[in-house]
Scaffold this motif. Structure first.
Motif, PDB file in Angstrom:
ATOM      1  N   ALA A   1       0.830  -1.206   0.000  1.00  0.00           N
ATOM      2  CA  ALA A   1       0.000   0.000   0.000  1.00  0.00           C
ATOM      3  C   ALA A   1       0.863   1.254   0.000  1.00  0.00           C
ATOM      4  O   ALA A   1       0.534   2.257  -0.645  1.00  0.00           O
ATOM      5  N   LEU A   2       1.993   1.219   0.746  1.00  0.00           N
ATOM      6  CA  LEU A   2       2.918   2.351   0.760  1.00  0.00           C
ATOM      7  C   LEU A   2       3.461   2.630  -0.635  1.00  0.00           C
ATOM      8  O   LEU A   2       3.483   3.781  -1.096  1.00  0.00           O
ATOM      9  N   LEU A   3       3.884   1.573  -1.316  1.00  0.00           N
ATOM     10  CA  LEU A   3       4.404   1.729  -2.669  1.00  0.00           C
ATOM     11  C   LEU A   3       3.324   2.232  -3.620  1.00  0.00           C
ATOM     12  O   LEU A   3       3.585   3.090  -4.483  1.00  0.00           O
ATOM     13  N   ALA A   4       2.096   1.741  -3.458  1.00  0.00           N
ATOM     14  CA  ALA A   4       0.995   2.197  -4.307  1.00  0.00           C
ATOM     15  C   ALA A   4       0.761   3.697  -4.143  1.00  0.00           C
ATOM     16  O   ALA A   4       0.556   4.423  -5.125  1.00  0.00           O
ATOM     17  N   GLY A   5       0.788   4.165  -2.904  1.00  0.00           N
ATOM     18  CA  GLY A   5       0.618   5.593  -2.649  1.00  0.00           C
ATOM     19  C   GLY A   5       1.732   6.420  -3.262  1.00  0.00           C
ATOM     20  O   GLY A   5       1.495   7.496  -3.822  1.00  0.00           O
ATOM     21  N   ARG A   6       2.973   5.923  -3.173  1.00  0.00           N
ATOM     22  CA  ARG A   6       4.108   6.629  -3.766  1.00  0.00           C
ATOM     23  C   ARG A   6       3.984   6.704  -5.289  1.00  0.00           C
ATOM     24  O   ARG A   6       4.307   7.717  -5.901  1.00  0.00           O
ATOM     25  N   VAL A   7       3.505   5.631  -5.886  1.00  0.00           N
ATOM     26  CA  VAL A   7       3.344   5.614  -7.342  1.00  0.00           C
ATOM     27  C   VAL A   7       2.255   6.585  -7.775  1.00  0.00           C
ATOM     28  O   VAL A   7       2.413   7.326  -8.763  1.00  0.00           O
ATOM     29  N   VAL A   8       1.148   6.621  -7.043  1.00  0.00           N
ATOM     30  CA  VAL A   8       0.058   7.547  -7.383  1.00  0.00           C
ATOM     31  C   VAL A   8       0.545   8.992  -7.291  1.00  0.00           C
ATOM     32  O   VAL A   8       0.262   9.822  -8.168  1.00  0.00           O
ATOM     33  N   VAL A   9       1.298   9.303  -6.233  1.00  0.00           N
ATOM     34  CA  VAL A   9       1.863  10.644  -6.104  1.00  0.00           C
ATOM     35  C   VAL A   9       2.814  10.937  -7.259  1.00  0.00           C
ATOM     36  O   VAL A   9       2.854  12.057  -7.786  1.00  0.00           O
ATOM     37  N   GLY A  10       3.588   9.932  -7.669  1.00  0.00           N
ATOM     38  CA  GLY A  10       4.484  10.114  -8.803  1.00  0.00           C
ATOM     39  C   GLY A  10       3.753  10.459 -10.088  1.00  0.00           C
ATOM     40  O   GLY A  10       4.209  11.307 -10.867  1.00  0.00           O
ATOM     41  N   PHE A  11       2.599   9.817 -10.303  1.00  0.00           N
ATOM     42  CA  PHE A  11       1.789  10.168 -11.472  1.00  0.00           C
ATOM     43  C   PHE A  11       1.370  11.646 -11.422  1.00  0.00           C
ATOM     44  O   PHE A  11       1.382  12.334 -12.443  1.00  0.00           O
ATOM     45  N   GLY A  12       0.996  12.111 -10.238  1.00  0.00           N
ATOM     46  CA  GLY A  12       0.626  13.518 -10.098  1.00  0.00           C
ATOM     47  C   GLY A  12       1.798  14.451 -10.341  1.00  0.00           C
ATOM     48  O   GLY A  12       1.656  15.495 -10.986  1.00  0.00           O
ATOM     49  N   ILE A  13       2.978  14.065  -9.846  1.00  0.00           N
ATOM     50  CA  ILE A  13       4.171  14.899 -10.015  1.00  0.00           C
ATOM     51  C   ILE A  13       4.527  15.041 -11.495  1.00  0.00           C
ATOM     52  O   ILE A  13       4.786  16.147 -11.987  1.00  0.00           O
ATOM     53  N   GLY A  14       4.557  13.922 -12.217  1.00  0.00           N
ATOM     54  CA  GLY A  14       4.921  13.977 -13.626  1.00  0.00           C
ATOM     55  C   GLY A  14       3.950  14.789 -14.459  1.00  0.00           C
ATOM     56  O   GLY A  14       4.359  15.591 -15.309  1.00  0.00           O
ATOM     57  N   LEU A  15       2.660  14.606 -14.213  1.00  0.00           N
ATOM     58  CA  LEU A  15       1.643  15.340 -14.971  1.00  0.00           C
ATOM     59  C   LEU A  15       1.707  16.832 -14.669  1.00  0.00           C
ATOM     60  O   LEU A  15       1.605  17.666 -15.571  1.00  0.00           O
ATOM     61  N   ALA A  16       1.891  17.162 -13.396  1.00  0.00           N
ATOM     62  CA  ALA A  16       1.972  18.576 -13.016  1.00  0.00           C
ATOM     63  C   ALA A  16       3.229  19.239 -13.566  1.00  0.00           C
ATOM     64  O   ALA A  16       3.194  20.397 -13.994  1.00  0.00           O
ATOM     65  N   SER A  17       4.343  18.508 -13.557  1.00  0.00           N
ATOM     66  CA  SER A  17       5.613  19.105 -13.974  1.00  0.00           C
ATOM     67  C   SER A  17       5.590  19.554 -15.425  1.00  0.00           C
ATOM     68  O   SER A  17       6.227  20.550 -15.778  1.00  0.00           O
ATOM     69  N   MET A  18       4.883  18.827 -16.302  1.00  0.00           N
ATOM     70  CA  MET A  18       4.863  19.218 -17.709  1.00  0.00           C
ATOM     71  C   MET A  18       3.681  20.119 -18.058  1.00  0.00           C
ATOM     72  O   MET A  18       3.722  20.826 -19.050  1.00  0.00           O
ATOM     73  N   THR A  19       2.640  20.136 -17.236  1.00  0.00           N
ATOM     74  CA  THR A  19       1.454  20.912 -17.570  1.00  0.00           C
ATOM     75  C   THR A  19       1.500  22.322 -16.990  1.00  0.00           C
ATOM     76  O   THR A  19       1.121  23.287 -17.669  1.00  0.00           O
ATOM     77  N   VAL A  20       1.949  22.444 -15.755  1.00  0.00           N
ATOM     78  CA  VAL A  20       1.906  23.735 -15.073  1.00  0.00           C
ATOM     79  C   VAL A  20       2.733  24.781 -15.804  1.00  0.00           C
ATOM     80  O   VAL A  20       2.294  25.924 -15.996  1.00  0.00           O
ATOM     81  N   THR A  21       3.947  24.412 -16.232  1.00  0.00           N
ATOM     82  CA  THR A  21       4.803  25.386 -16.905  1.00  0.00           C
ATOM     83  C   THR A  21       4.187  25.859 -18.218  1.00  0.00           C
ATOM     84  O   THR A  21       4.260  27.049 -18.552  1.00  0.00           O
ATOM     85  N   VAL A  22       3.576  24.942 -18.965  1.00  0.00           N
ATOM     86  CA  VAL A  22       2.930  25.328 -20.225  1.00  0.00           C
ATOM     87  C   VAL A  22       1.734  26.232 -19.954  1.00  0.00           C
ATOM     88  O   VAL A  22       1.534  27.242 -20.640  1.00  0.00           O
ATOM     89  N   TYR A  23       0.953  25.895 -18.955  1.00  0.00           N
ATOM     90  CA  TYR A  23      -0.236  26.684 -18.624  1.00  0.00           C
ATOM     91  C   TYR A  23       0.143  28.114 -18.228  1.00  0.00           C
ATOM     92  O   TYR A  23      -0.474  29.088 -18.688  1.00  0.00           O
ATOM     93  N   ILE A  24       1.169  28.238 -17.380  1.00  0.00           N
ATOM     94  CA  ILE A  24       1.607  29.568 -16.958  1.00  0.00           C
ATOM     95  C   ILE A  24       2.178  30.342 -18.143  1.00  0.00           C
ATOM     96  O   ILE A  24       1.911  31.540 -18.305  1.00  0.00           O
ATOM     97  N   ALA A  25       2.975  29.669 -18.993  1.00  0.00           N
ATOM     98  CA  ALA A  25       3.577  30.340 -20.144  1.00  0.00           C
ATOM     99  C   ALA A  25       2.516  30.882 -21.093  1.00  0.00           C
ATOM    100  O   ALA A  25       2.664  31.975 -21.656  1.00  0.00           O
TER     101      ALA A  25
END
Length: 537
Positions: free
Chosen positions: A168-192
Motif C-alpha cells: 500500500a505504501l508503494l501504491a501511494g508513492r506511485v500515485v503521487v508520482g503520477f501527479g508529479i509527472g503530470l503537473a511538472s509538464m502541464t503547469v509550466t505550459v499553462y503559466i507560459a
C-alpha cells in the motif's frame, strides 16, 4: 523579429499587421459613409482621409499598449501562484521521504530492494505520466490536467497515510508520482500561455521556486523530527555530506537544510534575473559554474581519497561466510563497496583501531557484527561508524563544491529548462514537446539515481564527479550554439528563431550579430533585418 527595448520601435511583422488592420478600418469607414451619402467631390475625400487617419491613430495607440503590456492583471499572478502549488507538493514529497525513510524501513520491514522501490517508484511513475501528459493535454486541455494532478496528489497522500503494509505504501508513492509527472509538464505550459510576454519567464520560474521551497520546508521538518527520542527521522538527503566526512547525524541533517535553503534562495535569484539577463545568458553562466563546481567536488573527493586512513584491524566474521570486506586496506576502498562500513576510534585527531566490516541488513547506521554492531554500546567505548564516507580533514572542500553547485545550478539549469521548454514549441507541438522534455528529465533522474553507486564503485567518487563535469561542459557547448534568446518575445514569434539550421540559432540570434536598419514611419522607429529591408517600399 522582436520589438526593441525602446517604447516606439516595432518589428516589421507588427507594422504589417497594423497596416492591414488600418486598411480594413478604412474600408469599414467607406462602407458606413456610403450608406449615408454617395461619396463625391474633394471635400468628401478630405473628410474620408481625416476619418481614416483618426482611426489609424487610435489603432496605433491601442497596438502600442498591447505590445508593451505595461498593465498586467493581478489575476495572472494569482493564477500562476495557484497553478504552481503542485510544485510545492512535489518538492515537499521528494524531500520529506528521505527523512522518514528509516522510520518507514523499520515500520514496514523494507529491505534494500523495497527501499529503492519506495524512492524510485515515484520518479519512475513521474516519467511515465509526464510522457502521457502530452496526449492528455492535447485531448483535455491544461486546466483539467492540473486538476487531475491535484486529485492524484490527494489520493496518493490518503493511500500512504492509511497504508498498513509496504504494498500500500508503494501504491501511494506511485500515485503521487503520477501527479508529479503530470503537473511538472502541464503547469509550466499553462503559466507560459497565460502570462504576458514580458513576465512569462519570471512567472514560469515561480513553479521551480515552489519546488525548492517545498524541499527546504521538508528538510526543516526532517531536522526537527531528528530530535525525537524514539523513531527520530534522519542523513539520506545528506548522503554527499556524509560521504565527504560529516560524522554527526544531526549536523548532516541541518547542513542538508542549509543546502536546501541555498537552492531555494538562488532559485529566487533566477526568478529576478530571468527577465533581466535573459534565458540564454542565465543558462550559459549556470552551466559554466555548474561544471566548475563539479570539478571542486571531484577534487574534494580526490583529496579525501589521497588522505584515506589505513585499515589496521582485520577481524573475521564469526559466521565465517561474509568475507567481502576483509581484503580492503584503506577506508576509501571500503567505502566504495556498498556492503561495507568503516569502524574506527578517534584519538587526538588521529584514527586508530580501524576495520572494514559488513553493514547490517537492518540499518546502515550499524555494522552487521563486531564492535560497531550496537550503536549505544560502541559510542560508549568511543568508537565511530562510517557508511558512505571516510573521516577526513578535507570535508570542507566537498561542502564548498556542493554549495557552489547549488548557487550556480538553481537560478539557471534548475529552472531555465522548464522555462525554455514551455515557450519554444509551436502551438501544435507544445504539449507533445513538453511531454517529451519532461519525460526525458525524469528518466535521467532515475538513471542517475540507479547508476551513481555503481559508477562510484568502478570510477571512484571523484571519477564520477569529473564525469559529470565533462557532461556539463558538453551541454555548455550545445546551449551556446543551439539556444537563442527568447526573452520578451511573444510565443508566436519564438517559432521563427528556429528556422535556421541546427545549432546556428544561438549564434545567429536575431537581436545580435545581424545588420539592423531603421526606417521612420509617422514619427516611430521600426527595425528590420537584411531580409525584411528589401520588402519596404
Amino acid at each position: 523579429m522582436s520589438r526593441k527595448a525602446s517604447d516606439n520601435e516595432y518589428s516589421l511583422s507588427d507594422l504589417r499587421g497594423e497596416r492591414r488592420r488600418m486598411e480594413e478600418q478604412q474600408q469599414e469607414v467607406v462602407g458606413e459613409r456610403s450608406l449615408i451619402k454617395p461619396g463625391s467631390g474633394s471635400g468628401d475625400n478630405r473628410q474620408f482621409a481625416a476619418m481614416a487617419t483618426g482611426a489609424g491613430g487610435a489603432l496605433e495607440r491601442a497596438a502600442r499598449r498591447q505590445f508593451q503590456g505595461s498593465d498586467t492583471p493581478k489575476f495572472v499572478y494569482v493564477l500562476s501562484a495557484f497553478a504552481a502549488l503542485g510544485g510545492f507538493l512535489f518538492g515537499y514529497d521528494t524531500g520529506v521521504v528521505s527523512g522518514a525513510l528509516l522510520l518507514l524501513k523499520k515500520e514496514f520491514a523494507l529491505n534494500e530492494l523495497w527501499q529503492e522501490l519506495v524512492v524510485s517508484g515515484t520518479v519512475g511513475a513521474a516519467a511515465i505520466s509526464a510522457l502521457a501528459g502530452g496526449l492528455l493535454n492535447g485531448q483535455w486541455g491544461r486546466r483539467p490536467c492540473i486538476l487531475l494532478a491535484s486529485l492524484l496528489f490527494m489520493v496518493g497522500a490518503v493511500v500512504m497515510t492509511a497504508a498498513n503494509d509496504r504494498n500500500a505504501l508503494l501504491a501511494g508513492r506511485v500515485v503521487v508520482g503520477f501527479g508529479i509527472g503530470l503537473a511538472s509538464m502541464t503547469v509550466t505550459v499553462y503559466i507560459a500561455e497565460a502570462a504576458p510576454s514580458h513576465l512569462r519567464g519570471r512567472l514560469v520560474t515561480v513553479n521551480t521556486l515552489f519546488i525548492t521551497g517545498g524541499q527546504f520546508f521538508a528538510s526543516v521538518i526532517d531536522g526537527a523530527f531528528s530530535y525525537l527520542e524514539t523513531n527520530g527521522w534522519r542523513y539520506y538527503s545528506a548522503t554527499i555530506l556524509q560521504m565527504s566526512g560529516v560524522q554527526d547525524d544531526k549536523l548532516a541533517i541541518w547542513l542538508a537544510a542549509v543546502t536546501a535553503f541555498t537552492n531555494f534562495i538562488f532559485t529566487l535569484v533566477g526568478v529576478w534575473l530571468v527577465e533581466k539577463a535573459g534565458r540564454r545568458n542565465l543558462t550559459l553562466v549556470s552551466l559554466t559554474g555548474t561544471a566548475l563546481s563539479l570539478v571542486i567536488l571531484a577534487i574534494g573527493f580526490l583529496l579525501s581519497a589521497l588522505a584515506s586512513p589505513p585499515i589496521t584491524l582485520h577481524p573475521r566474521d564469526p559466521s565465517g561466510h561474509n568475507v567481502s570486506c576483509a581484503p580492503y586496506k584503506f577506508c576509501d576502498d571500503c567505502m566504495l563497496d556498498p556492503n561495507c562500513g568503516f569502524c574506527f576510534k578517534m584519538q587526538n585527531a588521529n584514527i586508530t583501531e580501524s576495520s572494514c566490516i559488513p553493514v547490517s541488513n537492518r540499518s546502515e547506521a550499524t555494522a552487521a557484527w563486531g564492535r560497531c554492531s550496537n550503536e549505544s554500546e560502541f559510542k560508549k567505548e568511543g568508537l565511530s561508524w562510517a557508511y558512505n564516507f571516510c573521516p577526513t580533514k578535507y570535508s570542507w572542500t566537498t561542502l564548498l563544491g556542493l554549495i557552489l553547485y547549488l548557487v550556480f545550478f538553481a537560478p539557471g539549469m534548475g529552472s531555465m529548462p522548464w522555462t525554455v521548454n514551455s515557450e519554444i514549441y509551436p502551438m501544435w507541438a507544445r504539449s507533445t514537446g513538453n511531454a517529451c522534455a519532461s519525460g526525458v528529465n525524469w528518466i535521467f533522474n532515475v538513471l542517475v539515481s540507479v547508476t551513481f553507486l555503481h559508477l562510484a564503485e568502478y570510477l571512484t567518487y571523484y571519477g564520477v564527479f569529473f564525469l559529470y563535469s565533462g557532461l556539463a561542459t558538453l551541454g555548455l557547448f550545445f546551449i551556446y550554439g543551439c539556444l537563442p534568446e527568447t526573452k520578451g518575445r511573444k510565443l508566436e514569434e519564438i517559432e521563427t528563431l528556429f528556422e535556421n539550421r541546427l545549432c546556428t540559432c544561438g549564434l545567429l540570434d536575431s537581436d545580435e550579430g545581424r545588420h539592423i536598419e531603421y526606417i521612420r514611419v509617422k514619427g516611430s522607429n521600426y527595425h528590420l533585418s537584411d531580409n525584411d529591408a528589401s520588402d519596404v517600399e
